[in-house]
Enzyme design. Structure first.
Site, mmCIF file in Angstrom:
data_model
loop_
_atom_site.group_PDB
_atom_site.id
_atom_site.type_symbol
_atom_site.label_atom_id
_atom_site.label_comp_id
_atom_site.label_asym_id
_atom_site.label_seq_id
_atom_site.Cartn_x
_atom_site.Cartn_y
_atom_site.Cartn_z
ATOM 1 C CE1 TYR A 100 -3.637 2.781 1.087
ATOM 2 C CE2 TYR A 100 -1.578 3.806 2.244
ATOM 3 C CZ TYR A 100 -3.075 3.781 1.509
ATOM 4 O OH TYR A 100 -3.663 5.046 1.674
ATOM 5 C CD GLU A 197 -5.735 4.594 -1.265
ATOM 6 O OE1 GLU A 197 -5.788 5.040 0.068
ATOM 7 O OE2 GLU A 197 -6.595 4.028 -1.695
#
Ligand code: GDP
Ligand code: MN
Length: 394
Positions: A100, A197
């Protein structure tokens, strides 16, 4: 403004961030063609929400025929209230690891924060909740951006809670992540984004580091600096912004300060404080405000008409409370706008007006002549509109 995945990835590519090869398809045939060009693909619905994988919106297709069938199924889907105008077909990655990587605005620290975790993928929310220590964070100096040594430290911190075998050596990881984090951070600043993101940031079995997904949200207050981008996004921008409340989108178009609240009593006032107070009054009388709408100081008749029109676009509105405190706003101007709007829009729901201050008398006379009785006090006006709406509902 939320970008769709393929739009976000276009920005990533521009910033030098590696993404899988892909094609946007708006029909099963386009998906079939994409697959015959790309080989095995993953087909992903393009809607402005996360969690598409869990909702069944991400599917693998190994042949063009399969891609066509999968796209047909996905394009007909409805995902959490969104129809699917397009799918993204991307070359299928052989996933070794899912990381992530996100850059988002930390309002408490008034800085962007970089977050990195080796527990990426679809469970990241759970990781954030249950084992937040598995997400390493960095708050770079906004003027210098993240320094290489800071990114190396961030990576090592994240690596400390990694589980299982690593595809890349530590040195390889660092040499990939240092420029990647710098690019994503810079992109976030350039776009005035509140979020950039990549989840998952895929490390393929072959050792490539690529953005498996992309999410970009641009600060609404900075959208005027990104007209170019909005235009470039064209029709897709409409789809992307449909993540927002439709009434609020319309209000922005009308340049009104409006928040949709969901009740049935429309509220219009001048000055944010007064409007908030008016919402409280409606609540105290047992009513549910439909919206916040501040017409600001010195509003002319035209703005008042625009505001009334806006409030009435909400089909749930059963009554309207206009609360004006005249300072630089003139009572007669407001009255003119209200009367004009009532006549033009053929308003059928109860309209209660409370007006004090500058040119109150003139305004009152205009309203009375037009058959609108102004209320004396704000609490009394709130009571009246709540009662009238309740009565109309009976
Ligand atoms: P989200 O659920 O909306 O965040 O959609 P993602 O784009 O992140 O996709 C969800 C999941 O699908 C990812 O976490 C991956 O596990 C899987 N996935 C996405 N692309 C690929 C791919 O190219 N190959 C494989 N094997 N899995 C993929
Ligand atoms: Mn994702």
């Amino acid at each position: 403004m939320k970008l769709l995945e393929h739009q976000a990835k276009a920005q990533f590519r521009r910033a030098g961030i590696e993404c899988p090869m892909g094609r946007v398809a708006r029909s099963p045939e386009e998906a079939e063609r994409a697959c015959s060009e790309l080989g095995p693909v993953v087909v992903k619905v393009q809607v402005p929400i996360g969690g598409r994988g869990k909702a069944g919106g991400v599917k693998v297709a190994r042949s063009p025929e399969e891609a066509r069938a999968v796209a047909r199924e996905l394009l007909a889907m409805e995902i959490r209230g969104y129809s699917v105008p397009a799918v993204l077909c991307e070359e299928l990655l052989e996933i070794g690891q899912e990381l992530y990587l996100g850059v988002t605005l930390d309002r408490d620290r008034r800085k962007l924060v970089v977050m990195l975790s080796f527990a990426g993928g679809m469970e990241i929310e759970e990781v954030a909740e249950r084992t937040p220590e598995r997400i390493a964070k960095l708050w770079p100096d906004p003027f210098s951006g993240p320094h290489p040594f800071e990114i190396r430290q961030l990576t090592l911190n994240a690596l400390a809670s990694a589980r299982g075998a690593q595809v890349l050596t530590r040195a390889q990881l660092l040499s990939h992540l240092v420029p990647l984090v710098q690019r994503l951070y810079q992109l976030c600043q350039e776009l005035d984004a509140t979020l950039c993101e990549i989840n998952p940031l895929v490390i393929t079995k072959q050792g490539l580091v690529v953005a498996g997904d992309g999410k970009v949200e641009i600060d609404q207050n900075a959208e005027f600096r990104h007209h170019e981008l909005a235009r470039e996004l064209g029709e897709d921008a409409a789809a992307a912004s449909s993540g927002e409340d439709e009434l609020e989108v319309e209000a922005r178009r009308r340049q009104l300060t409006y928040v949709h609240l969901g009740g049935d009593i429309g509220v219009i006032g001048n000055g944010a404080g007064l409007v908030m107070n008016t919402l409280d009054l409606v609540k105290q009388q047992g009513g549910e405000p439909a919206n916040f709408l501040d017409i600001g100081g010195g509003a002319k008749a035209e703005v008042v008409r625009n505001a009334l029109e806006m409030v009435l676009l909400d089909p749930r509105v059963k009554g309207i409370f206009v609360n004006i405190f005249g300072g630089i706003t003139r009572g007669d101007e407001v009255a003119k706008g209200l009367i004009e709007a009532r006549d033009q829009l053929q308003i059928t729901v109860p309209l209660v007006v409370r007006m004090t201050g500058t040119r109150e008398e003139e305004g009152r006379l205009l309203l009375e002549a037009a058959g609108i009785t102004p209320a004396v006090s704000a609490p009394a006006a709130a009571r009246r509109v709540v009662e009238m709406v309740a009565e109309a509902g009976r």
